[in-house]
Design a protein around this motif. Structure first.
Motif, mmCIF file in Angstrom:
data_model
loop_
_atom_site.group_PDB
_atom_site.id
_atom_site.type_symbol
_atom_site.label_atom_id
_atom_site.label_comp_id
_atom_site.label_asym_id
_atom_site.label_seq_id
_atom_site.Cartn_x
_atom_site.Cartn_y
_atom_site.Cartn_z
ATOM 1 N N UNK A 14 4.900 -3.309 -1.302
ATOM 2 C CA UNK A 14 5.427 -2.611 -0.126
ATOM 3 C C UNK A 14 4.756 -1.240 -0.068
ATOM 4 N N UNK A 15 3.787 -1.115 0.811
ATOM 5 C CA UNK A 15 2.989 0.109 0.916
ATOM 6 C C UNK A 15 3.444 0.885 2.141
ATOM 7 N N UNK A 16 3.897 2.130 1.923
ATOM 8 C CA UNK A 16 4.374 2.965 3.028
ATOM 9 C C UNK A 16 3.612 4.287 3.016
ATOM 10 N N UNK A 17 3.015 4.631 4.137
ATOM 11 C CA UNK A 17 2.304 5.899 4.253
ATOM 12 C C UNK A 17 3.326 7.013 4.478
ATOM 13 N N UNK A 18 3.533 7.791 3.450
ATOM 14 C CA UNK A 18 4.537 8.863 3.523
ATOM 15 C C UNK A 18 3.915 10.210 3.862
ATOM 16 N N UNK A 19 2.654 10.205 4.237
ATOM 17 C CA UNK A 19 1.979 11.448 4.597
ATOM 18 C C UNK A 19 2.012 11.633 6.110
ATOM 19 N N UNK A 20 1.410 12.739 6.571
ATOM 20 C CA UNK A 20 1.343 13.026 8.001
ATOM 21 C C UNK A 20 0.015 12.611 8.615
ATOM 22 N N UNK A 67 -2.493 2.894 -8.025
ATOM 23 C CA UNK A 67 -2.325 2.944 -6.576
ATOM 24 C C UNK A 67 -2.947 4.253 -6.094
ATOM 25 N N UNK A 68 -3.970 4.129 -5.271
ATOM 26 C CA UNK A 68 -4.695 5.312 -4.829
ATOM 27 C C UNK A 68 -4.731 5.385 -3.318
ATOM 28 N N UNK A 69 -4.394 6.544 -2.795
ATOM 29 C CA UNK A 69 -4.492 6.809 -1.354
ATOM 30 C C UNK A 69 -5.812 7.523 -1.099
ATOM 31 N N UNK A 70 -6.508 7.139 -0.061
ATOM 32 C CA UNK A 70 -7.792 7.771 0.219
ATOM 33 C C UNK A 70 -8.068 7.791 1.733
ATOM 34 N N UNK A 86 -5.763 -0.802 4.836
ATOM 35 C CA UNK A 86 -6.618 0.162 5.524
ATOM 36 C C UNK A 86 -5.948 0.745 6.762
ATOM 37 N N UNK A 87 -6.250 2.024 6.994
ATOM 38 C CA UNK A 87 -5.896 2.717 8.247
ATOM 39 C C UNK A 87 -4.408 2.588 8.565
ATOM 40 N N UNK A 88 -3.591 2.983 7.611
ATOM 41 C CA UNK A 88 -2.132 2.936 7.819
ATOM 42 C C UNK A 88 -1.685 4.232 8.474
ATOM 43 N N UNK A 89 -0.991 4.125 9.595
ATOM 44 C CA UNK A 89 -0.512 5.306 10.315
ATOM 45 C C UNK A 89 0.652 5.953 9.551
ATOM 46 N N UNK A 148 -5.153 2.573 1.324
ATOM 47 C CA UNK A 148 -4.623 2.473 -0.041
ATOM 48 C C UNK A 148 -5.343 1.365 -0.799
ATOM 49 N N UNK A 149 -5.542 1.622 -2.086
ATOM 50 C CA UNK A 149 -6.114 0.617 -2.975
ATOM 51 C C UNK A 149 -5.181 0.472 -4.170
#
Length: 213
Positions: free
Chosen positions: A148-154, A210-213, A181-184, A159-160
């Motif tokens: 369960x991958x959630x983009x918690x940034x702005x 788990x890396x955000x890039x 890729x390209x998660x809003x 993510x990898x």
């Protein structure tokens, strides 16, 4: 002195002869009309015979004439060929679809592995990725986990993740990579990670990086 009158009997006989002659002529005329009718005139008058002629059934074999049978067979073969061609086309499209999916999965795996290659430690996104398992009854006994991958940034982010499968001794038996890729911002995705190992012995999945890039 009055002139002698004709005898009544002679007059009656004359009229009778005349009438008989008229009947004979009428009958002869009708016969001539019937006998001269060859069926080619435009009067449309039907002709009749005393007894209808029975149909000749000697030529009825119960089979279609060769020309009709040949055309019917060609039509059947054409339909069969069209059906076979449609089935082959559908099979080819399905094979192409599966190949395309396989290619996309491999590309995704390779991109995630490359993104994690130089990552030290466990990465910067462990707090944005949660891992849950799927019941083996729903996966045919295959070990499958859901990330369960959630983009918690702005900002938009990719993510990898690296998932390791460990045996009872804690040894890593298998490693899988998956990416999103390209998660809003605030958006979530749930990629699957499927072990290729047999159901036994039972393995334990671990979210290693788990890396955000």
């Amino acid at each position: 002195m009055n002139p002698p009158s004709a005898r009544p009997g002679g007059s009656v006989r004359a009229r009778a002869v005349s009438a008989a002659a008229a009947v004979v002529l009428t009958a002869l005329g009708a016969t001539a009309l019937v006998s001269c009718d060859g069926g080619g005139d435009d009067t449309g008058a039907p002709t009749f015979s005393e007894r209808p002629t029975a149909p000749d059934t000697g030529g009825f074999s119960g089979e279609l004439p060769s020309g009709v049978a040949s055309s019917a067979q060609e039509a059947i073969e054409s339909v069969q060929a069209s059906a076979a061609s449609a089935a082959a086309s559908a099979s080819e499209r399905e094979a192409e679809r599966k190949a395309s999916i396989g290619t996309e999965i491999e590309r995704n795996r390779q991109d995630a592995e490359n993104a994690l290659k130089d990552v030290k430690g466990r990465g910067n996104a462990l707090g944005e990725v949660a891992m849950t398992g799927k019941p083996r009854a729903d996966t045919g006994g295959v070990l499958t986990v859901v990330l369960n991958v959630t983009n918690k940034t702005d900002e938009e982010a990719s993510y990898a993740m690296q998932v390791d499968f460990l045996d009872a001794s804690g040894k890593v038996v298998e490693t899988q990579f998956v990416g999103v890729e390209d998660l809003e911002p605030g958006e979530r995705e749930q990629p699957l990670v499927i072990s290729r190992q047999p159901p036994e012995p039972v393995l334990t999945p671990r979210l290693t990086k788990a890396q955000r890039y």
